[in-house]
Write an enzyme that holds these catalytic residues in place. Structure first.
Site, PDB file in Angstrom:
ATOM      1  CG  HIS A   1      -2.947   3.375   2.444  1.00  0.00           C
ATOM      2  ND1 HIS A   1      -3.704   3.065   1.328  1.00  0.00           N
ATOM      3  CD2 HIS A   1      -2.924   2.252   3.221  1.00  0.00           C
ATOM      4  CE1 HIS A   1      -4.106   1.811   1.430  1.00  0.00           C
ATOM      5  NE2 HIS A   1      -3.665   1.302   2.558  1.00  0.00           N
TER       6      HIS A   1
ATOM      7  CB  CYS B   1      -0.948   0.008   1.188  1.00  0.00           C
ATOM      8  SG  CYS B   1      -1.997  -1.452   1.263  1.00  0.00           S
TER       9      CYS B   1
ATOM     10  CG  ASN C   1      -7.040  -0.360   2.124  1.00  0.00           C
ATOM     11  OD1 ASN C   1      -6.350  -0.320   1.109  1.00  0.00           O
ATOM     12  ND2 ASN C   1      -6.537  -0.600   3.315  1.00  0.00           N
TER      13      ASN C   1
HETATM   14  C1  LIG Z   1      -9.589  -4.447  10.713  1.00  0.00           C
HETATM   15  C2  LIG Z   1     -10.055  -3.364  11.675  1.00  0.00           C
HETATM   16  C3  LIG Z   1     -11.077  -2.467  10.997  1.00  0.00           C
HETATM   17  C4  LIG Z   1     -10.723  -4.028  12.863  1.00  0.00           C
HETATM   18  O1  LIG Z   1     -11.159  -3.038  13.766  1.00  0.00           O
HETATM   19  P1  LIG Z   1     -10.770  -3.131  15.293  1.00  0.00           P
HETATM   20  O2  LIG Z   1     -11.458  -2.034  15.970  1.00  0.00           O
HETATM   21  O3  LIG Z   1      -9.280  -3.209  15.404  1.00  0.00           O
HETATM   22  O4  LIG Z   1     -11.447  -4.489  15.703  1.00  0.00           O
HETATM   23  P2  LIG Z   1     -10.810  -5.658  16.550  1.00  0.00           P
HETATM   24  O5  LIG Z   1     -10.124  -6.613  15.658  1.00  0.00           O
HETATM   25  O6  LIG Z   1     -10.050  -5.090  17.722  1.00  0.00           O
HETATM   26  O7  LIG Z   1     -12.107  -6.316  17.096  1.00  0.00           O
HETATM   27  C5  LIG Z   1     -13.001  -5.618  17.971  1.00  0.00           C
HETATM   28  C6  LIG Z   1     -14.261  -6.436  18.131  1.00  0.00           C
HETATM   29  O8  LIG Z   1     -14.999  -6.415  16.911  1.00  0.00           O
HETATM   30  C7  LIG Z   1     -15.232  -7.740  16.451  1.00  0.00           C
HETATM   31  N1  LIG Z   1     -15.144  -7.747  15.003  1.00  0.00           N
HETATM   32  C8  LIG Z   1     -14.026  -7.913  14.242  1.00  0.00           C
HETATM   33  N2  LIG Z   1     -14.357  -7.821  12.932  1.00  0.00           N
HETATM   34  C9  LIG Z   1     -15.667  -7.604  12.888  1.00  0.00           C
HETATM   35  C10 LIG Z   1     -16.595  -7.428  11.841  1.00  0.00           C
HETATM   36  N3  LIG Z   1     -16.216  -7.432  10.554  1.00  0.00           N
HETATM   37  N4  LIG Z   1     -17.878  -7.191  12.146  1.00  0.00           N
HETATM   38  C11 LIG Z   1     -18.291  -7.167  13.419  1.00  0.00           C
HETATM   39  N5  LIG Z   1     -17.472  -7.338  14.472  1.00  0.00           N
HETATM   40  C12 LIG Z   1     -16.182  -7.557  14.196  1.00  0.00           C
HETATM   41  C13 LIG Z   1     -14.157  -8.576  17.095  1.00  0.00           C
HETATM   42  O9  LIG Z   1     -14.576  -9.924  17.211  1.00  0.00           O
HETATM   43  C14 LIG Z   1     -13.991  -7.904  18.429  1.00  0.00           C
HETATM   44  O10 LIG Z   1     -15.038  -8.344  19.272  1.00  0.00           O
HETATM   45  P3  LIG Z   1     -14.761  -8.541  20.873  1.00  0.00           P
HETATM   46  O11 LIG Z   1     -14.425  -7.156  21.363  1.00  0.00           O
HETATM   47  O12 LIG Z   1     -16.063  -9.072  21.340  1.00  0.00           O
HETATM   48  O13 LIG Z   1     -13.618  -9.482  20.939  1.00  0.00           O
HETATM   49  C15 LIG Z   1      -8.872  -2.515  12.173  1.00  0.00           C
HETATM   50  O14 LIG Z   1      -8.053  -3.277  13.014  1.00  0.00           O
HETATM   51  C16 LIG Z   1      -8.037  -1.966  11.058  1.00  0.00           C
HETATM   52  O15 LIG Z   1      -8.497  -1.182  10.230  1.00  0.00           O
HETATM   53  N6  LIG Z   1      -6.739  -2.286  11.040  1.00  0.00           N
HETATM   54  C17 LIG Z   1      -5.819  -1.755  10.071  1.00  0.00           C
HETATM   55  C18 LIG Z   1      -6.134  -2.305   8.740  1.00  0.00           C
HETATM   56  C19 LIG Z   1      -5.247  -1.729   7.683  1.00  0.00           C
HETATM   57  O16 LIG Z   1      -4.989  -0.562   7.651  1.00  0.00           O
HETATM   58  N7  LIG Z   1      -4.782  -2.528   6.826  1.00  0.00           N
HETATM   59  C20 LIG Z   1      -3.940  -2.029   5.824  1.00  0.00           C
HETATM   60  C21 LIG Z   1      -3.370  -3.194   5.171  1.00  0.00           C
HETATM   61  S1  LIG Z   1      -2.599  -2.618   3.803  1.00  0.00           S
END
Ligand SMILES: CC(C)(COP(=O)(O)OP(=O)(O)OC[C@H]1O[C@@H](n2cnc3c(N)ncnc32)[C@H](O)[C@@H]1OP(=O)(O)O)[C@@H](O)C(=O)NCCC(=O)NCCS
Length: 333
Positions: free
Chosen positions: A258, A122, A289
């Site tokens: 990004h 990215c 994204n």
């Molecule tokens: C992926 C992302 C959106 C997840 O959001 P988050 O707030 O970190 O979520 P978490 O993984 O900590 O999970 C929080 C809760 O939501 C839940 N959850 C995870 N994905 C979910 C979904 N798609 N829908 C509903 N709930 C979800 C989890 O099970 C967790 O539940 P719990 O608190 O009961 O355990 C976030 O981590 C993110 O954007 N990361 C960076 C991604 C990125 O920039 N990637 C670039 C790659 S190039």
């Protein structure tokens, strides 16, 4: 003695045209929730995304990249024969050869251009802009076409609730040309190999070839780890890019990071204490994204919607699998 490209007069690089291509099919959060256990509200509040574009089979990297490139070349007011090199940043091309860049150059009629692909995930667009700027300053090319083209949906498991809602498809392009004044600040880049495991493929294509009975490779991401790393590390990289360019946040008109997750963007904007007049790109809301395509797509959107104007200073920062990163301050075309 060999002769080398070495300019007598100093000259600099500058973005002189941008263009974008968004695939025809629009996919809203409701459709995504049919494949993963989630809700439209969760997706929007945790990522900012309301909808995104998914490419059809026919919307290949080269088709999308050439469409974006044609717009960028037209915006730059150039003939395709003026392009000296084509760099396609892509991390999702599943065809090893020939490169996407040669196909894009051929489609747009850039018959005098060298062409190669660059994979920095990215961060690819910012890596390519830094490379193009260096080529122009050194005299290796006068005009470089930089394209980010991605089909993330080819690598995403649609049932993976960590990434199925986040990643999408599209292409963005910029033409970099010569300028008497610096139009692209020094690139501040790096690759943090301690984070190699943060975003990975489940297996290699070579491995799959030897065992086709198993599942094909897909992406996996440790979302929390990427999120924490981005908000911990990227503000410093952005500050270094501003300092290298000799500007402060007050001098900026736009922040175009990004489009990874709107929450990451908001935390970075806060950490950088961006003044109220700095417009923050939010193209992720309707585009998702799109990896190396996200910054040029967001830039094009800001310019065509009037959120930013030609000549404004914008801070760019890309980061992704590796984890790679790159930032620079640019003057908008
Ligand atoms: C992926 C992302 C959106 C997840 O959001 P988050 O707030 O970190 O979520 P978490 O993984 O900590 O999970 C929080 C809760 O939501 C839940 N959850 C995870 N994905 C979910 C979904 N798609 N829908 C509903 N709930 C979800 C989890 O099970 C967790 O539940 P719990 O608190 O009961 O355990 C976030 O981590 C993110 O954007 N990361 C960076 C991604 C990125 O920039 N990637 C670039 C790659 S190039």
């Amino acid at each position: 003695m060999l002769r080398a490209s070495c300019r007598q007069e100093p000259r600099f690089g500058r973005i002189i045209g941008v263009g974008g291509y968004r695939p025809q099919r629009v996919v809203d959060n409701g459709e995504i929730c049919r494949s993963i256990d989630s809700s439209e509200e969760w997706i929007e509040t945790r990522s900012g995304i309301r909808r995104r574009h998914f490419a059809t089979r026919e919307e290949t990297h080269a088709v999308m990249g050439a469409a974006a490139a044609e717009k960028a070349i037209a915006a730059a007011g150039l003939d395709p024969l003026d392009i000296g090199c084509v760099i396609v940043a892509t991390t999702t091309n599943l065809v090893s050869l020939p490169s996407v860049a040669v196909d894009v150059a051929h489609r747009v009629g850039a018959r005098r251009a060298g062409a190669f692909d660059l994979n920095a995930a990215c961060a690819g667009f910012c890596y390519a802009v830094g490379t193009a700027s260096a080529m122009i300053r050194a005299g290796e090319a006068d005009h470089v076409l930089v394209v980010g083209a991605e089909r993330l949906t080819d690598l995403v498991d649609p049932t993976d609730r960590q990434i199925a809602f986040l990643l999408a498809d599209g292409a963005g392009a910029a033409v970099i040309g010569p300028s008497e004044e610096p139009g692209i600040g020094p690139v501040v880049w790096g690759a943090d190999g301690d984070q190699l495991e943060a975003v990975v493929m489940t297996r290699s294509w070579g491995d799959y070839r030897h065992d086709v009975a198993g599942p094909p490779p897909v992406m996996r991401m440790d979302g929390r780890r990427v999120f924490r790393w981005a908000v911990d590390e990227m503000a410093n990289t952005a500050r270094e890019a501003m300092s290298a360019a000799g500007v402060t946040a007050d001098d900026l008109a736009a922040f175009i990071p990004h489009q990874a997750n709107m929450r990451i963007t908001e935390v970075l904007a806060k950490e950088l204490a961006l003044p109220a007049h700095v417009v923050v790109a939010d193209d992720i809301v309707t585009t998702g994204n799109t990896s190396s395509a996200s910054i040029p797509l967001a830039m094009e959107h800001m310019l065509t919607s009037g959120q930013a104007a030609s000549g404004d200073l914008a801070l760019l920062i890309g980061f992704g699998a590796g984890l790679t990163y790159a930032a620079q301050v640019v003057r908008l075309p």
